[in-house]
Design an enzyme around this catalytic site. Structure first.
Site, PDB file in Angstrom:
ATOM      1  N   ASP A  31       0.861  -1.188   0.000  1.00  0.00           N
ATOM      2  CA  ASP A  31       0.000   0.000   0.000  1.00  0.00           C
ATOM      3  C   ASP A  31       0.896   1.237   0.000  1.00  0.00           C
ATOM      4  OD1 ASP A  31      -3.227   0.426   1.273  1.00  0.00           O
ATOM      5  OD2 ASP A  31      -1.895   2.149   0.961  1.00  0.00           O
ATOM      6  N   GLY A  36      -4.805   5.092   2.346  1.00  0.00           N
ATOM      7  CA  GLY A  36      -4.846   4.130   3.449  1.00  0.00           C
ATOM      8  C   GLY A  36      -4.143   4.655   4.694  1.00  0.00           C
ATOM      9  N   PHE A  73      -7.056  -4.441  -4.194  1.00  0.00           N
ATOM     10  CA  PHE A  73      -7.992  -3.383  -3.789  1.00  0.00           C
ATOM     11  C   PHE A  73      -7.501  -1.990  -4.192  1.00  0.00           C
ATOM     12  CE2 PHE A  73      -8.693  -6.798  -0.739  1.00  0.00           C
ATOM     13  CZ  PHE A  73     -10.069  -6.846  -0.620  1.00  0.00           C
ATOM     14  N   ALA A  74      -6.150  -1.849  -4.326  1.00  0.00           N
ATOM     15  CA  ALA A  74      -5.574  -0.502  -4.466  1.00  0.00           C
ATOM     16  C   ALA A  74      -5.985   0.146  -5.782  1.00  0.00           C
ATOM     17  CB  ALA A  74      -4.053  -0.609  -4.410  1.00  0.00           C
ATOM     18  N   TYR A 141     -13.847   5.920 -13.951  1.00  0.00           N
ATOM     19  CA  TYR A 141     -13.578   4.929 -12.894  1.00  0.00           C
ATOM     20  C   TYR A 141     -14.119   3.557 -13.301  1.00  0.00           C
ATOM     21  CZ  TYR A 141     -14.459   2.230  -8.680  1.00  0.00           C
ATOM     22  OH  TYR A 141     -14.529   1.211  -7.773  1.00  0.00           O
ATOM     23  N   HIS A 187     -18.745   9.555   1.208  1.00  0.00           N
ATOM     24  CA  HIS A 187     -19.775   8.522   1.257  1.00  0.00           C
ATOM     25  C   HIS A 187     -20.880   8.852   2.257  1.00  0.00           C
ATOM     26  CE1 HIS A 187     -16.352   6.322  -0.576  1.00  0.00           C
ATOM     27  NE2 HIS A 187     -17.317   5.986  -1.389  1.00  0.00           N
ATOM     28  N   ARG A 219     -29.952   2.569  -3.041  1.00  0.00           N
ATOM     29  CA  ARG A 219     -28.691   1.839  -3.234  1.00  0.00           C
ATOM     30  C   ARG A 219     -28.708   0.552  -2.415  1.00  0.00           C
ATOM     31  NH1 ARG A 219     -28.653   4.784  -6.642  1.00  0.00           N
ATOM     32  NH2 ARG A 219     -27.189   6.382  -7.313  1.00  0.00           N
TER      33      ARG A 219
HETATM   34  N1  UDP Z   1     -25.489  10.922  -1.117  1.00  0.00           N
HETATM   35  C1  UDP Z   1     -26.192  12.037  -0.647  1.00  0.00           C
HETATM   36  N2  UDP Z   1     -25.521  12.959   0.088  1.00  0.00           N
HETATM   37  C2  UDP Z   1     -24.194  12.860   0.393  1.00  0.00           C
HETATM   38  C3  UDP Z   1     -23.485  11.725  -0.086  1.00  0.00           C
HETATM   39  C4  UDP Z   1     -24.166  10.775  -0.836  1.00  0.00           C
HETATM   40  O1  UDP Z   1     -27.383  12.162  -0.904  1.00  0.00           O
HETATM   41  O2  UDP Z   1     -23.653  13.759   1.047  1.00  0.00           O
HETATM   42  C5  UDP Z   1     -26.198   9.896  -1.903  1.00  0.00           C
HETATM   43  C6  UDP Z   1     -25.632   9.662  -3.292  1.00  0.00           C
HETATM   44  O3  UDP Z   1     -26.218  10.573  -4.211  1.00  0.00           O
HETATM   45  C7  UDP Z   1     -26.029   8.214  -3.543  1.00  0.00           C
HETATM   46  C8  UDP Z   1     -26.008   7.577  -2.153  1.00  0.00           C
HETATM   47  O4  UDP Z   1     -26.052   8.667  -1.234  1.00  0.00           O
HETATM   48  O5  UDP Z   1     -27.344   8.138  -4.036  1.00  0.00           O
HETATM   49  C9  UDP Z   1     -24.748   6.762  -1.881  1.00  0.00           C
HETATM   50  O6  UDP Z   1     -23.625   7.561  -2.224  1.00  0.00           O
HETATM   51  P1  UDP Z   1     -22.165   7.196  -1.811  1.00  0.00           P
HETATM   52  O7  UDP Z   1     -21.283   8.338  -2.241  1.00  0.00           O
HETATM   53  O8  UDP Z   1     -22.117   6.783  -0.377  1.00  0.00           O
HETATM   54  O9  UDP Z   1     -21.819   5.888  -2.653  1.00  0.00           O
HETATM   55  P2  UDP Z   1     -21.814   5.632  -4.236  1.00  0.00           P
HETATM   56  O10 UDP Z   1     -23.206   5.197  -4.569  1.00  0.00           O
HETATM   57  O11 UDP Z   1     -21.440   6.903  -4.922  1.00  0.00           O
HETATM   58  O12 UDP Z   1     -20.811   4.570  -4.405  1.00  0.00           O
END
Ligand code: UDP
Length: 327
Positions: A31, A36, A73-74, A141, A187, A219
């Site tokens: 890593d 990390g 994972f990296a 990505y 997130h 999600r």
């Molecule tokens: N989300 C949100 N507000 C935030 C961050 C995320 O409403 O401050 C929403 C985002 O639009 C998605 C869900 O939460 O619908 C999960 O987003 P996250 O970034 O956690 O994961 P991703 O789906 O992008 O991998």
């Protein structure tokens, strides 16, 4: 098993290492500590601070330790960032991955597990998403993971290196010792918990006019321990001579952003104020995985499918580590 884990100091990688060691396996972590944390690496793992962009460093690590398997994972992992910095993703994720693949085949690695993504499926015809869904990467990505999946196909065909691609949906949750600590944090669940910790005033919902029951995005949130266990199962299968495969990995059910916030209120006892903001570019209405294939082929099933449990484990970790690993 002797397993080399790239990104083993990161969120998902460090928890995979923890579970591998708990299962009695030998682990080498590689890593660069860009995202990390040294403290996230289990003390029983051998740690190499190195960058996959440094071909010689990768080669030395693989040649010295001769792992039977690699869990990779990296990488750079943010959809949104990749739309703004495509070259970072299209160059680094791919070229660095290729450096690793070259050393892996040279030294006879038998099993390779790739962290892949739900972002391969930007235009799904069916929900939940099955493995035979059309691949439409939603961002540079997603494209970088798609290309790595393709490269693995050639490594198997030309060198017989077996692989499993695991397309994660939304990883979340924590173990007692390891959790989610990104800088900057983007997130949903950790951001919501930062509000509950008093580190952030409110959470902004990115749009509530989606085609979903409450208007916010839906999600598939999967506990990081369940993800880690899928890696271990997949690796055991490959090293026992099983075939290469590609699996979608989620709980098979979705929760909306508003449901996540409401559940976090219940778990934390904090009102967690929320406001509705603009949509985030690239967010589809609903993303839910069908994990029937991995259940059928490897016998994998989630042990922490319940959103409340997922948020509780994350909350416990954040309470114990309010400043993350830097504390
Ligand atoms: N989300 C949100 N507000 C935030 C961050 C995320 O409403 O401050 C929403 C985002 O639009 C998605 C869900 O939460 O619908 C999960 O987003 P996250 O970034 O956690 O994961 P991703 O789906 O992008 O991998």
């Amino acid at each position: 098993m002797k397993i080399l884990v790239t990104g083993g100091a990161g969120y998902i990688g460090s928890i995979a290492v923890e579970r591998l060691i708990k299962a009695g396996e030998e682990v080498v972590v590689f890593d660069n500590l860009y995202q990390g944390h040294r403290d996230a690496v289990h003390p029983a793992a051998t740690f190499i601070q190195g960058d996959l962009a440094d071909k010689d460093a990768v080669e030395t690590a693989v040649a010295t330790h001769r792992p039977e398997g690699i869990m990779h994972f990296a990488s750079y992992t943010l959809v949104g960032e990749s739309m703004e910095k495509p070259f970072l993703y299209l160059r680094d994720n791919i070229v660095n991955g290729l450096n690793l693949l070259e050393s892996a085949v040279k030294h006879g690695v038998r099993g390779f597990i790739l962290s892949s993504t739900a972002n391969l499926f930007d235009d799904p015809a069916k929900m939940p998403i099955e493995e035979n869904e059309r691949i439409v990467p939603g961002s540079p990505y997603g494209e970088s993971k798609n290309i790595m999946e393709r490269y693995l196909h050639w490594m198997d065909r030309l060198y017989g290196m077996r692989y499993t691609c695991l397309r994660y949906f939304n990883a979340c949750g924590a173990t007692e010792e390891r959790g989610e600590d990104h800088d900057p944090e983007t997130h949903l669940i950790p951001l919501v918990l930062q509000v509950a910790l008093g580190q952030r005033e409110k959470i902004t919902i990115f749009g509530d006019d989606y085609q979903t029951p409450d208007g916010s995005c839906v999600r598939d949130y999967i506990h990081v321990i369940d993800l880690a266990e899928a890696h271990i199962l997949a690796m055991r299968t490959l090293l026992a001579g099983g075939p290469s495969g590609k699996y979608n990995l989620g709980n098979g059910r979705g929760y909306s952003v508003k449901e996540v916030i409401q559940t976090a209120r219940t778990v934390t006892g904090h009102p967690i104020p929320m406001v509705v903001g603009a949509r985030r570019p690239g967010d589809p209405d609903v993303l839910i995985a069908s994990s029937e294939s991995i259940n059928h082929d490897l016998g994998w099933q989630p042990h922490y499918p319940d959103l409340r449990t997922i948020i509780e484990t994350a909350w416990n970790w954040h309470l114990a580590h309010p400043d993350g690993y830097t504390a």
